[in-house]
Write an enzyme that holds these catalytic residues in place. Sequence first.
Site: not given
Length: 286
Positions: A39, A151, A186
């Site tokens: 993020h 992702k 992640m």
Amino acid sequence: MNVNIVQSVAGMQALSEQLRLSGRSIGLVPTMGFFHEGHLELMRVARRHADTVVVSLFVNPTQFGEGEDLEAYPRDMEGDLTKADAVGVDHVFLPSADEMYPKGFQTRVCVDRLTRFLCGPSRPGHFDGVTTVVAKLFHITRPHLAVFGQKDYQQLAAISRMVQDLSMDIQIIGVPTVREPDGLAMSSRNSYLTPKEREAALCLSASLGLAQDMIDAGERNAAVIRDAVEQRIRREPLARIDYVNLCDPVTLEDLDTLESEALLALAVNLGKARLIDNRVLECNSP
Ligand code: AMP
């Protein structure tokens, strides 16, 4: 903290209007919170490309299916605000569900074909929830550009398609997947993993590497590569495969033979977590 928090749609729209009138460009990073380095990397990219960075933090109920993890989804508002502040975010848009979906709400934005593949079958309605909320966030924050992670490859593809199809004047920037040092992509959902599951989760990134190695060694048959990837994942007894797909990176349609580029996309259940990962495989080497 310097970061400004806005909770109402009207307040955010007034602020966006003011920013635009003053000639400042707006970069938006839509998120569901529980920030990790992935993020924060999106926020840094937005920081480099726009005068003002707006992060939306909203756990969007309409993109969760029945039996999915809406209630359990990890949340850490205080931590998130501190992290966003530290990377130079200017405004966090933090609406309630009632603010986003007032009584009588009944409109949906649906990207038709791209959402039928990969996660589409196992998460019915998910992408409609995503494109609808992102379209709303675009109208509320009026960004010049918006940043998304690769992702969630299919999500990025659907949003790019929506922007093109609906002539939204917004530049979409995709950011490569940020990984843990050992290769695990992640994800906020990694917090569901037990230590054993966390170890087993390495089979996702490992199998992506295995596929590229096979291509580098000359393999071009998609079924052969897919079988090898599935076998690698099945070596972990805790891992349950949802799908392993080799597809065209633009249309997301299945490939039989690999030519220039192919997207290898995976979804694997590990305990309470459903993990996804992907890699665009390069097939140009001899
Ligand atoms: P989420 O909060 O999970 O909805 O994700 C918000 C944004 O962060 C989406 O654009 C994701 O694709 C992106 N994102 C999530 N994980 C990563 C990661 N490991 N690397 C890069 N971007 C990510």
